[in-house]
Write an enzyme that holds these catalytic residues in place. Structure first.
Site, PDB file in Angstrom:
ATOM      1  CB  ILE A 146      65.164   9.341 -52.707  1.00 15.80           C
ATOM      2  CG1 ILE A 146      63.911   8.542 -52.331  1.00 15.80           C
ATOM      3  CG2 ILE A 146      65.068   9.788 -54.162  1.00 15.80           C
ATOM      4  CD1 ILE A 146      62.638   9.356 -52.348  1.00 15.80           C
ATOM      5  N   GLY A 178      67.771   3.744 -52.524  1.00 13.07           N
ATOM      6  CA  GLY A 178      68.994   3.140 -51.992  1.00 13.07           C
ATOM      7  C   GLY A 178      69.457   1.924 -52.761  1.00 13.07           C
ATOM      8  CB  SER A 203      71.082   7.647 -58.766  1.00 12.81           C
ATOM      9  OG  SER A 203      70.751   6.956 -57.578  1.00 12.81           O
ATOM     10  CD  GLU A 232      60.674   6.239 -53.581  1.00 11.15           C
ATOM     11  OE1 GLU A 232      61.548   5.587 -54.166  1.00 11.15           O
ATOM     12  OE2 GLU A 232      60.135   7.233 -54.069  1.00 11.15           O
ATOM     13  CE  LYS A 252      64.169  10.060 -58.879  1.00  8.67           C
ATOM     14  NZ  LYS A 252      64.902  10.219 -57.593  1.00  8.67           N
ATOM     15  CG  HIS A 311      59.125  10.757 -56.288  1.00  5.78           C
ATOM     16  ND1 HIS A 311      60.154  11.571 -55.861  1.00  5.78           N
ATOM     17  CD2 HIS A 311      59.687   9.560 -56.567  1.00  5.78           C
ATOM     18  CE1 HIS A 311      61.289  10.893 -55.896  1.00  5.78           C
ATOM     19  NE2 HIS A 311      61.037   9.670 -56.323  1.00  5.78           N
TER      20      HIS A 311
END
Length: 235
Positions: free
Chosen positions: A151, A185, A207, A146, A17, A98
């Site tokens: 997210i 997740g 992340s 997803e 990202k 997305h």
């Protein structure tokens, strides 16, 4: 689907990202390239547009994708992302729809068509079994299933794991051969193992890797878990 794009199950997607760019993004991509060869797991690396070219030059095994593109043709237009330019920079595919860059079904249809015209593979996001089935009708190369609620902040529970089979069934009713990546997740290697074991062709993380105390170490743990869970599934 893109005829010259090849990817093997299981695979893994790393989406930096805007957490990383420039030198740091290239360094992470080089580490991913090493792990791709070490664990024999294909890796998609969705890079910033400006990082596609240096990452493509610095790596050999990972599949570099753009984070988005617009369904336009060469000519007039300012601030848009031209598919031909993404391809020329070294990308082999593109992420579309997305939750942070959503597209209408009309624009998504046009975007998949344009990507395939220039030889870019398409990784298209879907947030539900119903959306996954609708996207499957457009014949992308991979569907990224997803939940928007997971997210960047969610943690997967038993219900989310059960949803994997539901989503797979809905998509495979439309296209039995569609590759399905289940993401969002994903906090650690245990999540990765559980998702692959539950029936996903692939998973991925942003992340979970980039917010870890040691990102490269976490990335390796996740990719190792992909390989391990796949072996268990195939026994």
């Amino acid at each position: 689907m893109t005829n010259d794009f090849k990817i093997s199950k299981p695979f893994f997607e790393i989406g930096p990202k805007t957490y990383l760019y420039g030198k740091e993004a290239v360094e992470l991509a080089v580490e991913a390239d090493r792990l791709c060869e070490k664990y024999e797991v294909d890796i998609i690396f969705t890079a910033q547009y400006t990082d596609i070219e240096p990452i493509s030059r610095a790596t050999q095994y990972i599949k570099v994708f753009a984070q988005h593109m617009d369904p336009i043709y060469p000519g007039r237009g300012v601030g848009a992302v031209l598919p031909e330019a993404v391809k020329a920079a070294g990308a082999v595919g593109v992420l579309l729809n997305h939750a942070e860059k959503p597209l209408t079904m009309e624009v998504l249809t046009q975007s998949i068509k344009r990507a395939h015209e220039v030889g870019l593979a398409t990784l298209v996001c879907a947030g539900s079994p119903e959306e996954g089935a609708a996207v499957a009708c457009l014949n992308p190369d991979i569907i990224l299933a997803e939940s928007p609620a997971l997210i960047g902040k969610g943690a997967r529970g038993p219900q989310d794991m059960e949803e994997i089979a539901k989503i797979n069934h809905a998509i495979h009713q439309v296209n039995p051969n569609m590759l399905i990546l289940h993401g969002a997740g994903i906090t650690d290697e245990k999540d990765v193992y559980a998702i692959i074991k539950a029936g996903a062709d692939a998973t991925g993380s942003t992340s979970g890797i980039l917010k870890a105390e040691k990102p490269v170490e976490m990335m390796e743990k996740m990719i190792a878990s992909v390989a391990e869970a796949w072996k268990i599934r195939k026994k």
